[in-house]
Design a protein around this motif. Structure first.
Motif, PDB file in Angstrom:
ATOM      1  N   LEU A 112      72.430  44.612  47.408  1.00 21.41           N
ATOM      2  CA  LEU A 112      71.528  43.453  47.869  1.00 21.41           C
ATOM      3  C   LEU A 112      71.489  43.664  49.508  1.00 21.41           C
ATOM      4  CD1 LEU A 112      73.352  40.761  45.845  1.00 21.41           C
ATOM      5  CD2 LEU A 112      71.376  41.925  45.241  1.00 21.41           C
ATOM      6  N   GLY A 113      70.440  43.078  50.149  1.00 20.64           N
ATOM      7  CA  GLY A 113      70.312  43.104  51.367  1.00 20.64           C
ATOM      8  C   GLY A 113      69.462  44.307  51.667  1.00 20.64           C
ATOM      9  N   GLU A 114      69.808  44.940  52.912  1.00 21.98           N
ATOM     10  CA  GLU A 114      68.788  45.942  53.450  1.00 21.98           C
ATOM     11  C   GLU A 114      68.896  47.211  52.840  1.00 21.98           C
ATOM     12  OE1 GLU A 114      68.632  45.883  57.606  1.00 21.98           O
ATOM     13  OE2 GLU A 114      68.757  43.758  57.696  1.00 21.98           O
ATOM     14  N   GLY A 115      70.251  47.539  52.248  1.00 20.57           N
ATOM     15  CA  GLY A 115      70.316  48.787  51.654  1.00 20.57           C
ATOM     16  C   GLY A 115      70.918  49.876  52.472  1.00 20.57           C
ATOM     17  N   HIS A 116      70.823  49.534  53.480  1.00 22.74           N
ATOM     18  CA  HIS A 116      71.612  50.744  54.670  1.00 22.74           C
ATOM     19  C   HIS A 116      72.248  49.886  55.858  1.00 22.74           C
ATOM     20  CE1 HIS A 116      72.662  54.230  56.898  1.00 22.74           C
ATOM     21  NE2 HIS A 116      72.278  53.807  57.795  1.00 22.74           N
ATOM     22  N   VAL A 117      73.491  49.949  56.096  1.00 24.13           N
ATOM     23  CA  VAL A 117      74.354  49.358  56.985  1.00 24.13           C
ATOM     24  C   VAL A 117      74.817  50.231  58.162  1.00 24.13           C
ATOM     25  CG1 VAL A 117      76.286  47.816  57.551  1.00 24.13           C
ATOM     26  CG2 VAL A 117      74.803  47.440  55.507  1.00 24.13           C
ATOM     27  N   GLU A 118      74.634  50.094  59.393  1.00 26.55           N
ATOM     28  CA  GLU A 118      74.876  51.087  60.308  1.00 26.55           C
ATOM     29  C   GLU A 118      76.336  51.013  60.357  1.00 26.55           C
ATOM     30  OE1 GLU A 118      74.665  51.648  65.082  1.00 26.55           O
ATOM     31  OE2 GLU A 118      73.026  50.507  64.049  1.00 26.55           O
ATOM     32  N   GLY A 119      77.128  52.159  60.451  1.00 28.26           N
ATOM     33  CA  GLY A 119      78.520  52.188  60.518  1.00 28.26           C
ATOM     34  C   GLY A 119      79.077  52.574  58.987  1.00 28.26           C
ATOM     35  N   ALA A 120      78.414  52.362  58.001  1.00 26.98           N
ATOM     36  CA  ALA A 120      78.803  52.697  56.608  1.00 26.98           C
ATOM     37  C   ALA A 120      78.941  53.969  56.210  1.00 26.98           C
ATOM     38  CB  ALA A 120      77.674  51.817  55.663  1.00 26.98           C
ATOM     39  N   CYS A 121      79.955  54.214  55.431  1.00 23.05           N
ATOM     40  CA  CYS A 121      80.130  55.736  54.741  1.00 23.05           C
ATOM     41  C   CYS A 121      79.022  55.809  53.657  1.00 23.05           C
ATOM     42  CB  CYS A 121      81.323  56.084  54.448  1.00 23.05           C
ATOM     43  SG  CYS A 121      82.379  55.850  55.911  1.00 23.05           S
ATOM     44  N   GLY A 122      78.677  57.062  53.423  1.00 19.11           N
ATOM     45  CA  GLY A 122      77.756  57.476  52.400  1.00 19.11           C
ATOM     46  C   GLY A 122      78.248  58.701  51.734  1.00 19.11           C
ATOM     47  N   VAL A 123      77.407  59.344  50.928  1.00 23.53           N
ATOM     48  CA  VAL A 123      78.026  60.655  50.268  1.00 23.53           C
ATOM     49  C   VAL A 123      78.055  61.619  51.016  1.00 23.53           C
ATOM     50  CG1 VAL A 123      76.916  60.058  48.059  1.00 23.53           C
ATOM     51  CG2 VAL A 123      75.686  61.185  49.610  1.00 23.53           C
ATOM     52  N   ASP A 124      77.202  61.705  52.385  1.00 26.00           N
ATOM     53  CA  ASP A 124      77.642  62.805  53.307  1.00 26.00           C
ATOM     54  C   ASP A 124      78.457  62.571  54.528  1.00 26.00           C
ATOM     55  OD1 ASP A 124      75.516  64.495  52.106  1.00 26.00           O
ATOM     56  OD2 ASP A 124      74.072  62.999  53.068  1.00 26.00           O
ATOM     57  N   GLY A 125      79.225  61.406  54.321  1.00 21.92           N
ATOM     58  CA  GLY A 125      80.290  61.080  55.175  1.00 21.92           C
ATOM     59  C   GLY A 125      80.061  59.731  55.900  1.00 21.92           C
ATOM     60  N   CYS A 126      80.752  59.654  56.890  1.00 24.06           N
ATOM     61  CA  CYS A 126      80.562  58.156  57.509  1.00 24.06           C
ATOM     62  C   CYS A 126      79.774  58.401  59.029  1.00 24.06           C
ATOM     63  CB  CYS A 126      81.810  57.814  57.991  1.00 24.06           C
ATOM     64  SG  CYS A 126      82.903  57.344  56.639  1.00 24.06           S
ATOM     65  N   ALA A 127      79.020  57.540  59.410  1.00 28.75           N
ATOM     66  CA  ALA A 127      78.322  57.756  60.513  1.00 28.75           C
ATOM     67  C   ALA A 127      78.824  56.431  61.386  1.00 28.75           C
ATOM     68  CB  ALA A 127      76.793  57.300  60.444  1.00 28.75           C
ATOM     69  N   VAL A 128      79.618  56.726  62.481  1.00 29.91           N
ATOM     70  CA  VAL A 128      80.465  55.579  63.285  1.00 29.91           C
ATOM     71  C   VAL A 128      78.982  55.320  64.387  1.00 29.91           C
ATOM     72  CG1 VAL A 128      82.229  55.143  64.767  1.00 29.91           C
ATOM     73  CG2 VAL A 128      82.469  56.460  62.682  1.00 29.91           C
ATOM     74  N   PRO A 129      78.852  54.051  64.653  1.00 29.29           N
ATOM     75  CA  PRO A 129      77.913  53.758  65.668  1.00 29.29           C
ATOM     76  C   PRO A 129      78.737  53.779  66.955  1.00 29.29           C
ATOM     77  CG  PRO A 129      78.571  51.732  64.585  1.00 29.29           C
ATOM     78  CD  PRO A 129      79.314  53.003  63.902  1.00 29.29           C
ATOM     79  N   PRO A 130      77.821  54.400  68.140  1.00 29.85           N
ATOM     80  CA  PRO A 130      78.554  54.685  69.413  1.00 29.85           C
ATOM     81  C   PRO A 130      78.962  53.083  70.044  1.00 29.85           C
ATOM     82  CG  PRO A 130      76.116  54.757  69.377  1.00 29.85           C
ATOM     83  CD  PRO A 130      76.607  54.619  67.899  1.00 29.85           C
ATOM     84  N   ARG A 131      79.936  53.486  70.839  1.00 28.34           N
ATOM     85  CA  ARG A 131      80.546  52.133  71.477  1.00 28.34           C
ATOM     86  C   ARG A 131      79.791  51.747  72.594  1.00 28.34           C
ATOM     87  NH1 ARG A 131      87.024  52.600  71.988  1.00 28.34           N
ATOM     88  NH2 ARG A 131      87.609  51.849  70.030  1.00 28.34           N
ATOM     89  N   PRO A 132      79.486  50.361  72.632  1.00 28.03           N
ATOM     90  CA  PRO A 132      78.735  50.065  73.747  1.00 28.03           C
ATOM     91  C   PRO A 132      79.474  50.468  75.170  1.00 28.03           C
ATOM     92  CG  PRO A 132      79.300  48.201  72.388  1.00 28.03           C
ATOM     93  CD  PRO A 132      79.760  49.543  71.814  1.00 28.03           C
ATOM     94  N   ALA A 133      78.685  50.791  76.167  1.00 24.17           N
ATOM     95  CA  ALA A 133      79.006  51.323  77.555  1.00 24.17           C
ATOM     96  C   ALA A 133      79.675  49.857  78.210  1.00 24.17           C
ATOM     97  CB  ALA A 133      78.068  51.911  78.349  1.00 24.17           C
ATOM     98  N   THR A 134      80.689  50.173  78.833  1.00 24.40           N
ATOM     99  CA  THR A 134      81.517  49.022  79.568  1.00 24.40           C
ATOM    100  C   THR A 134      80.923  49.071  80.930  1.00 24.40           C
ATOM    101  OG1 THR A 134      83.551  49.968  79.519  1.00 24.40           O
ATOM    102  CG2 THR A 134      83.162  48.213  77.993  1.00 24.40           C
TER     103      THR A 134
END
Length: 134
Positions: A112-134
């Motif tokens: 349900l929803g958009e079908g892709h969530v940033e930072g979620a893991c899939g069959v190819d591994g996990c994509a970790v979103p970059p940290r915002p610069a401080t």
């Protein structure tokens, strides 16, 4: 030692039922108990006291409710019955039928929803979103 049998008594309403009620002599029953590893003296005491009479009567009523007309009568999952002696192939087929009826093949979940969530893991591994610069 032969087993003694008598005609099955009529039901409470007076209807007759086909079949015979059989009882094995006490020595024979105690011999069976010993063969399966039960203490013969304890088994004899249980018979004398009629310790399991209510449980046996309840089992008999349940068997009649399920349609058992003799032995063997195998019940699988409370929904399927195999009257009479059956071969291993027929027993296995019945067990598979009962299992599959209550354990369907797993299906993928509907997303349900958009079908892709940033930072979620899939069959190819996990994509970790970059940290915002401080």
């Amino acid at each position: 030692m032969p087993t003694s049998c008598s005609p099955t008594p009529p039901t409470r309403g007076g209807a007759t039922r086909p079949g015979r009620r059989c009882s094995a002599p006490t020595d024979e029953v105690l011999g069976f108990a010993a063969q399966i590893g039960l203490d013969r003296a304890d088994a004899a005491e249980a018979l004398r006291e009629r310790r399991y009479r209510d449980r046996v009567a309840a089992d008999q009523r349940e068997a009649e409710r399920l349609g058992a007309g003799g032995t063997p009568f195998t019940v699988l999952d409370g929904r399927y019955a195999l009257p009479g002696a059956v071969g291993t192939d027929e027993l296995l087929a019945a067990m598979i039928t009962a299992w599959e009826a209550t354990h369907p093949e797993p299906r993928p979940l509907q997303v349900l929803g958009e079908g892709h969530v940033e930072g979620a893991c899939g069959v190819d591994g996990c994509a970790v979103p970059p940290r915002p610069a401080t």
